[in-house]
Write a protein that holds these residues in place. Structure first.
Motif, PDB file in Angstrom:
ATOM      1  N   LEU A 162      52.389  62.253  43.568  1.00 22.25           N
ATOM      2  CA  LEU A 162      51.105  61.660  43.940  1.00 22.25           C
ATOM      3  C   LEU A 162      50.232  61.452  42.707  1.00 22.25           C
ATOM      4  CD1 LEU A 162      49.084  60.712  46.064  1.00 22.25           C
ATOM      5  CD2 LEU A 162      48.327  63.077  46.291  1.00 22.25           C
ATOM      6  N   ARG A 163      50.243  62.449  41.829  1.00 18.59           N
ATOM      7  CA  ARG A 163      49.444  62.323  40.608  1.00 18.59           C
ATOM      8  C   ARG A 163      49.868  61.087  39.802  1.00 18.59           C
ATOM      9  NH1 ARG A 163      49.595  67.965  41.164  1.00 18.59           N
ATOM     10  NH2 ARG A 163      47.587  68.980  40.795  1.00 18.59           N
ATOM     11  N   GLN A 164      51.175  60.799  39.789  1.00 14.95           N
ATOM     12  CA  GLN A 164      51.666  59.652  39.031  1.00 14.95           C
ATOM     13  C   GLN A 164      51.325  58.338  39.731  1.00 14.95           C
ATOM     14  OE1 GLN A 164      55.836  60.430  38.559  1.00 14.95           O
ATOM     15  NE2 GLN A 164      55.527  62.143  37.173  1.00 14.95           N
ATOM     16  N   GLU A 165      51.302  58.355  41.082  1.00 17.48           N
ATOM     17  CA  GLU A 165      51.090  57.130  41.842  1.00 17.48           C
ATOM     18  C   GLU A 165      49.615  56.788  42.006  1.00 17.48           C
ATOM     19  OE1 GLU A 165      52.979  57.772  45.555  1.00 17.48           O
ATOM     20  OE2 GLU A 165      54.991  57.946  44.713  1.00 17.48           O
ATOM     21  N   VAL A 166      48.734  57.768  41.870  1.00 13.43           N
ATOM     22  CA  VAL A 166      47.318  57.529  42.123  1.00 13.43           C
ATOM     23  C   VAL A 166      46.787  56.456  41.187  1.00 13.43           C
ATOM     24  CG1 VAL A 166      45.026  58.527  41.762  1.00 13.43           C
ATOM     25  CG2 VAL A 166      46.697  59.720  43.170  1.00 13.43           C
ATOM     26  N   GLN A 167      46.135  55.478  41.761  1.00 15.45           N
ATOM     27  CA  GLN A 167      45.561  54.395  40.978  1.00 15.45           C
ATOM     28  C   GLN A 167      44.077  54.658  40.778  1.00 15.45           C
ATOM     29  OE1 GLN A 167      45.857  50.518  42.749  1.00 15.45           O
ATOM     30  NE2 GLN A 167      44.810  49.491  41.059  1.00 15.45           N
ATOM     31  N   VAL A 168      43.656  54.656  39.537  1.00 19.20           N
ATOM     32  CA  VAL A 168      42.244  54.817  39.218  1.00 19.20           C
ATOM     33  C   VAL A 168      41.629  53.435  39.046  1.00 19.20           C
ATOM     34  CG1 VAL A 168      40.560  55.812  37.633  1.00 19.20           C
ATOM     35  CG2 VAL A 168      42.717  57.010  38.087  1.00 19.20           C
ATOM     36  N   HIS A 169      40.528  53.188  39.727  1.00 18.83           N
ATOM     37  CA  HIS A 169      39.831  51.916  39.634  1.00 18.83           C
ATOM     38  C   HIS A 169      38.690  52.061  38.636  1.00 18.83           C
ATOM     39  CE1 HIS A 169      41.906  50.463  43.289  1.00 18.83           C
ATOM     40  NE2 HIS A 169      41.779  51.715  43.687  1.00 18.83           N
ATOM     41  N   TYR A 170      38.586  51.113  37.723  1.00 18.30           N
ATOM     42  CA  TYR A 170      37.553  51.156  36.684  1.00 18.30           C
ATOM     43  C   TYR A 170      36.605  49.968  36.832  1.00 18.30           C
ATOM     44  CZ  TYR A 170      40.510  54.661  34.435  1.00 18.30           C
ATOM     45  OH  TYR A 170      41.256  55.781  34.173  1.00 18.30           O
ATOM     46  N   ARG A 171      35.324  50.250  36.672  1.00 22.67           N
ATOM     47  CA  ARG A 171      34.327  49.184  36.749  1.00 22.67           C
ATOM     48  C   ARG A 171      34.581  48.126  35.675  1.00 22.67           C
ATOM     49  NH1 ARG A 171      29.204  48.764  34.489  1.00 22.67           N
ATOM     50  NH2 ARG A 171      29.326  50.905  33.716  1.00 22.67           N
ATOM     51  N   SER A 172      35.021  48.563  34.522  1.00 20.10           N
ATOM     52  CA  SER A 172      35.250  47.639  33.409  1.00 20.10           C
ATOM     53  C   SER A 172      36.387  46.660  33.673  1.00 20.10           C
ATOM     54  CB  SER A 172      35.543  48.421  32.123  1.00 20.10           C
ATOM     55  OG  SER A 172      36.682  49.266  32.309  1.00 20.10           O
ATOM     56  N   ASP A 173      37.231  46.939  34.682  1.00 27.45           N
ATOM     57  CA  ASP A 173      38.377  46.067  34.974  1.00 27.45           C
ATOM     58  C   ASP A 173      38.041  44.951  35.959  1.00 27.45           C
ATOM     59  OD1 ASP A 173      39.960  47.563  33.310  1.00 27.45           O
ATOM     60  OD2 ASP A 173      40.862  48.764  34.909  1.00 27.45           O
ATOM     61  N   TYR A 174      36.779  44.853  36.362  1.00 28.56           N
ATOM     62  CA  TYR A 174      36.431  43.857  37.387  1.00 28.56           C
ATOM     63  C   TYR A 174      36.821  42.448  36.960  1.00 28.56           C
ATOM     64  CZ  TYR A 174      33.851  40.615  40.281  1.00 28.56           C
ATOM     65  OH  TYR A 174      33.524  39.576  41.112  1.00 28.56           O
ATOM     66  N   GLU A 175      37.451  41.730  37.881  1.00 27.30           N
ATOM     67  CA  GLU A 175      37.721  40.312  37.719  1.00 27.30           C
ATOM     68  C   GLU A 175      37.407  39.612  39.041  1.00 27.30           C
ATOM     69  OE1 GLU A 175      41.701  39.670  36.472  1.00 27.30           O
ATOM     70  OE2 GLU A 175      41.441  40.602  34.488  1.00 27.30           O
ATOM     71  N   PRO A 176      36.844  38.412  38.999  1.00 26.64           N
ATOM     72  CA  PRO A 176      36.560  37.689  40.246  1.00 26.64           C
ATOM     73  C   PRO A 176      37.847  37.390  41.012  1.00 26.64           C
ATOM     74  CG  PRO A 176      35.456  36.665  38.362  1.00 26.64           C
ATOM     75  CD  PRO A 176      36.431  37.658  37.805  1.00 26.64           C
ATOM     76  N   PHE A 177      37.722  37.292  42.324  1.00 25.51           N
ATOM     77  CA  PHE A 177      38.869  36.890  43.139  1.00 25.51           C
ATOM     78  C   PHE A 177      39.132  35.406  42.888  1.00 25.51           C
ATOM     79  CE2 PHE A 177      40.964  35.930  47.274  1.00 25.51           C
ATOM     80  CZ  PHE A 177      42.014  36.842  47.145  1.00 25.51           C
ATOM     81  N   PRO A 178      40.392  35.000  42.735  1.00 23.06           N
ATOM     82  CA  PRO A 178      40.694  33.614  42.341  1.00 23.06           C
ATOM     83  C   PRO A 178      40.407  32.569  43.420  1.00 23.06           C
ATOM     84  CG  PRO A 178      42.532  35.107  41.861  1.00 23.06           C
ATOM     85  CD  PRO A 178      41.587  35.845  42.730  1.00 23.06           C
ATOM     86  N   TYR A 179      40.147  33.007  44.663  1.00 22.16           N
ATOM     87  CA  TYR A 179      40.021  32.059  45.759  1.00 22.16           C
ATOM     88  C   TYR A 179      38.715  32.272  46.519  1.00 22.16           C
ATOM     89  CZ  TYR A 179      45.025  31.534  44.933  1.00 22.16           C
ATOM     90  OH  TYR A 179      46.240  31.322  44.345  1.00 22.16           O
ATOM     91  N   ASP A 180      38.151  31.174  47.023  1.00 23.72           N
ATOM     92  CA  ASP A 180      37.055  31.232  47.987  1.00 23.72           C
ATOM     93  C   ASP A 180      37.654  31.215  49.386  1.00 23.72           C
ATOM     94  OD1 ASP A 180      34.702  31.297  46.444  1.00 23.72           O
ATOM     95  OD2 ASP A 180      34.896  29.165  45.992  1.00 23.72           O
ATOM     96  N   ILE A 181      37.194  32.115  50.233  1.00 24.47           N
ATOM     97  CA  ILE A 181      37.558  32.069  51.653  1.00 24.47           C
ATOM     98  C   ILE A 181      36.374  31.398  52.349  1.00 24.47           C
ATOM     99  CG2 ILE A 181      38.334  33.384  53.652  1.00 24.47           C
ATOM    100  CD1 ILE A 181      40.144  33.642  51.188  1.00 24.47           C
ATOM    101  N   GLN A 182      36.495  30.126  52.625  1.00 23.98           N
ATOM    102  CA  GLN A 182      35.356  29.346  53.095  1.00 23.98           C
ATOM    103  C   GLN A 182      35.000  29.638  54.542  1.00 23.98           C
ATOM    104  OE1 GLN A 182      36.921  25.467  51.978  1.00 23.98           O
ATOM    105  NE2 GLN A 182      35.699  25.477  50.096  1.00 23.98           N
ATOM    106  N   SER A 183      35.993  29.977  55.352  1.00 23.11           N
ATOM    107  CA  SER A 183      35.721  30.360  56.738  1.00 23.11           C
ATOM    108  C   SER A 183      36.851  31.250  57.240  1.00 23.11           C
ATOM    109  CB  SER A 183      35.572  29.134  57.648  1.00 23.11           C
ATOM    110  OG  SER A 183      36.822  28.463  57.780  1.00 23.11           O
TER     111      SER A 183
END
Length: 893
Positions: A13-34
């Motif tokens: 579990l320790r190896q699989e745990v994904q840490v999310h970092y604020r510095s890694d933010y990237e916009p989502f490539p798509y707009d979901i219009q509806s």
């Protein structure tokens, strides 16, 4: 399963745990219009069809894959522009769906099957008492269908719900209902449209057979809004207060901030199984029943105030959270800190500003300061997380609100309002960041907040040391300030904060004197009115024309969330306790006075000396009690000795046994020395006539309850009879629950019979039963641990229900220090067993329980060892949830 296997799984579990970092933010490539969602509700197999209008954003490569979040979903079909995809065109991941190649603009159709009946996490779509309910914040929508489940993806939703007409006559979702019809085989459908773009975390659906209370509200521009409150059958008489609170909140937001509601309908649904207090889904707020249901028989005065505050909080989110939302979850305080501040101001306007301020600061002092000093310390805008649910914290919410309050302190009420106006004008309909909020405040007021931004990035509680120097010849008082902030996990060497310190000076007649700051050196702090602006590590302020023996009143109104170190003498504190015009600082002087006495008693206990304290302390307490000009709620707060949790945060290490004994000695001595005074004021304020819910009646009940609490410390038969009489004759839950707690927490020989009678009387009122569980769990008697073990199998308890867990298990760990921290370790063992039983059922609730071990390093070596052992065992549990893993692993670092 062997220990070695558990250790291997934990390591994995320790190896699989994904840490999310604020510095890694990237916009989502798509707009979901509806988004079109079609739900065919079924307990075991609900089919969810989603149709998304997708458009690739400019600047993203044509070969960009479409990655959607999804957990515990059975994929039935996926199609692009109505053409089904085969398995070579997409890939199912452990927590999502990846479509390998998509056009620039297309319609994505997905069908999944989910099981609400077996969803015990209370995230996504689940069943509560036979009714369908959703909870999607923070990442619950991915348990409903495959979707980009992130707050910066905003879209307009149309939702169709199909279910059995007789079993589920009410089928609700966000926005306005635009169509309804009957179907074959006794089914019906409802179609809802939300005209405002929103992220998936604000999606909501409820379906069931409810009692319904309706009303209307006319907005400031003359629009009629239909108000609906849905509750379980038979509870309609308990939701009128919620409705009135909603109308008050809508009017207050118009009057104070000029913010008007924007839909034709506003709905609240009360749910018995809910991880949170409430949820602000657009137009359809889902509430824990605790914050909707209230009547004189079943709810205390505190419950009434809490219902009003939480109703207001979720309504205020309509603008501060919904119309303008957060770009990513690191910005959570952007909506929560701001909205907590708004609900605090709302409640203060409905009740008493001084009392409300004290109550809010008590939470900061006893809970948030502890979080700042522990392994989970984080700024109000965190830099990383493993499980987002773990960051719905008192730091993000309550300290975040204190940061917002400081804007108002620095800019004034008008300046703060100007900043909000700019914020809404710029960002309506957008997902934004804390930086966007700061810029709006700066630009609206032409005010440099560059240094103030450190409150967003630096964790920990700043400490401000103040020393005073008086020049008798020049009649000048110089205050020297030093600010620092302790190291926190991942952060050392903090930069100075911008700290507004509100001050006053009292003369020997107890009156405030005019502040006359003068400049005497380059290191002088800026002073505006009664606000000193600390910006450097060391600064000073000099006041001219100060009479001898003037006493500083520092950090008035708790003008910044800091720890204050000033060498007040006991006489100074007694004087401020008697005279300070700032109600918060008057209360604070009393709390500091009590704390000084308790820690002096602890020293005497450690040295084996006789226990005693000054008669001046007793007289100071009597003076507050006898002061009829004071509000009864304030008197109650001022006369209440600091809790063990609050006292623990004043020292680096503690002997919990001495601390409890010293606190008990102080209370017993005050009870004994002022017995007739407590009795007189109890008899004067305890009201046995018709029930009233106005401010005067609430104040009387508050001070009467405090007086009875002191009297019960004497453990005398005539006082037992007084409490029994109050319990038997009570016509309101405030008086009844106060008496019940005092009796059960005493040495009264028949207290368990009294408790059983109370349970039998109220066993069909779940919220009252939860109060009973709290009382049973917080009894300081040694046999409590056996009692709460047996209550796990009691009809009143259900491990899957978060309210029950909070009432029995969390109450025990947070409000029964003598038994949770038993020398034999049984309290720690009990908690660990419940975490092990719960983590696979409801990871969020289990993680919050695990946090009770976070401060294990403050205790003696033996208790440290026992708590550490339980944390290590928790980490060895098979298939440990990310929620629990993050809390336990950080505690041991």
């Amino acid at each position: 399963m062997s220990d070695s296997m558990n250790q291997q799984e934990s390591a994995a579990l320790r190896q699989e745990v994904q840490v999310h970092y604020r510095s890694d933010y990237e916009p989502f490539p798509y707009d979901i219009q509806s988004v079109y969602l079609n739900f065919k509700l079924n307990p075991e197999a609900t089919v969810v069809e989603s149709v998304l209008e997708v458009q690739r954003r400019a600047g993203f490569a044509p070969d960009e894959r479409l990655c959607l979040d999804g957990v515990n979903l059975e994929l039935l079909s996926v199609a692009i522009d109505e053409q089904p995809l085969d398995e070579s065109q997409y890939q199912l991941l452990e927590e999502g769906l990846e479509i390998l190649k998509v056009p620039d603009s297309f319609k994505l159709s997905i069908q999944v099957k989910i099981s609400p009946e077996t969803n015990t996490s209370l995230e996504g779509l689940y069943l509560s008492n036979g009714k369908y309910c959703t909870q999607c914040e923070a990442e619950g929508f991915r348990k409903i269908t495959f979707y980009p489940d992130r707050p910066d993806v905003m879209s307009k939703f149309i939702v169709r719900i199909e279910a059995d007409a007789e079993e589920f006559p009410h089928m609700l979702s966000n926005g306005n209902r635009i169509e309804y019809g009957e179907l074959e085989e006794g089914k019906q459908f409802a179609l809802w449209e939300d005209p405002f773009k929103k992220p998936s975390y604000l999606f909501a659906l409820c379906a069931g057979d409810y009692d319904l209370l309706t009303d209307n509200f006319q907005t400031m521009t003359g629009r009629e809004v239909r108000l609906e409150v849905y509750v379980d059958k038979g509870k309609l008489d308990q939701c009128h207060h919620a409705m009135e609170s909603l109308k008050k909140a809508m009017k207050w937001d118009e009057d104070v901030f000029g913010l008007e509601y924007d839909l034709d309908i506003y709905m609240i649904v009360a749910v018995g199984d809910f991880n949170m207090g409430a949820m602000e889904n657009k137009g359809l707020n889902i509430f824990n029943t605790k914050y909707v249901l209230a009547s004189q028989d079943t709810a205390t005065d505190t419950d009434f105030i809490d219902v009003e505050g939480v109703i207001g909080h979720e309504y205020f989110h309509n603008w501060t959270g919904n119309r303008v939302t957060c770009r990513d979850w690191f910005q959570l305080s952007l909506k929560e800190g701001l909205t907590v501040f708004r609900d605090q101001e709302f409640t203060a306007d409905q009740t008493d500003h001084g009392v409300k301020r004290i109550e809010d600061v008590k939470v900061i002092r006893s809970h948030q300061f502890a979080e700042d000093a522990g392994p989970m310390a984080h700024p109000i805008r965190p830099d990383s997380y493993i499980e987002m649910n773990n960051f719905y914290t008192v730091t993000v919410y309550n300290k975040g609100a204190e940061v917002i309050r400081m804007y108002q302190t620095l800019l004034g009420r008008d300046g703060f309002k100007r900043g909000l106006d700019v914020y809404f004008e710029r960002h309506d309909g957008q997902a934004v960041t804390c930086e966007d909020f700061v810029r709006a405040m700066e630009d609206a007021n032409h005010y440099d907040l560059q240094q103030f931004r450190r409150w967003y990035s630096q964790a920990g509680t700043p400490e401000v040391q103040i020393r005073s120097f008086y020049d008798e010849q020049k009649r000048r008082l110089r205050l020297g300030f030093k600010q620092s902030c302790p190291d926190t996990p991942g952060q050392k060497d903090k930069e100075p904060f911008h700290i507004p310190v509100k001050v006053g000076l009292l003369n020997d007649s107890g009156q405030d004197i005019e502040l006359k700051p003068i400049t005497v050196g380059d290191n002088d702090a800026q002073v505006e009115g009664d606000i000193i602006h600390l910006k450097s590590t060391e600064q000073s302020v000099t006041f001219d024309d100060v009479p001898p023996n003037a006493i500083p009143s520092l950090l008035r109104g708790f003008s910044a969330p800091v720890k204050l170190d000033y060498n007040y003498s006991q006489g100074d504190l007694i004087y401020l306790f008697a005279h300070d015009s700032d109600s918060f600082n008057r209360w604070q002087a009393g709390q500091e006075l009590f704390s000084q006495v308790i820690f002096e008693l602890c020293d005497k206990l450690e040295a084996g000396q006789e226990l005693f304290f000054s008669d001046a302390v007793i007289q100071a307490v009597k003076n507050i009690l006898d002061n009829t000009t004071l509000d009864g709620q304030f008197q109650s707060l001022a006369l209440t000795i600091p809790s063990i949790n609050a006292l623990m945060e004043e020292v680096d290490s503690i002997d919990i046994d001495y601390l409890i004994e010293a606190r008990n000695y102080l209370k017993h001595t005050l009870a004994q020395e002022l017995e007739l005074d407590w009795l007189l004021h109890y008899q004067t304020n305890h009201h046995v006539g018709d029930f009233e819910q106005d401010k005067e009646a609430i104040s009387r009940r508050a001070i009467a309850g405090t007086c009875l609490s002191y009297l019960m410390a004497l453990e005398k038969d005539d006082v037992y009879q007084l409490a029994l009489k109050q319990l038997g004759s009570a016509n309101n839950m405030t008086d009844a629950s106060t008496a019940l707690q005092l009796i059960v927490h005493s040495n009264y020989e028949n207290k368990l019979a009294v408790a059983e009678d109370f349970y039998q009387k109220w066993q069909n009122e779940e919220l009252v039963v939860n109060k009973w569980l709290v009382v049973m769990a917080t009894d300081p008697a040694d046999e409590t641990i056996d009692r709460i073990e047996s209550l796990l199998d009691h009809p009143s308890f259900e491990l899957k229900n978060p309210n029950k867990v909070r009432s029995l298990i969390s109450a025990f760990t947070s409000a029964n220090p003598s038994q949770f921290h038993r020398a034999d370790g049984r309290g720690y063992q009990y908690l660990a067993r419940q975490i092990k039983a719960l983590y696979a059922v409801n990871p969020q609730t289990a993680a919050r329980l695990t946090g009770a071990f976070n401060r294990w390093r403050k205790f003696d070596e033996k208790r440290q060892m026992m708590m550490r052992e339980q944390l290590e065992e928790i980490l060895q549990m098979p298939e440990l949830s990310k929620d629990v893993f993050e809390i336990a692993s950080k505690a041991l670092k």
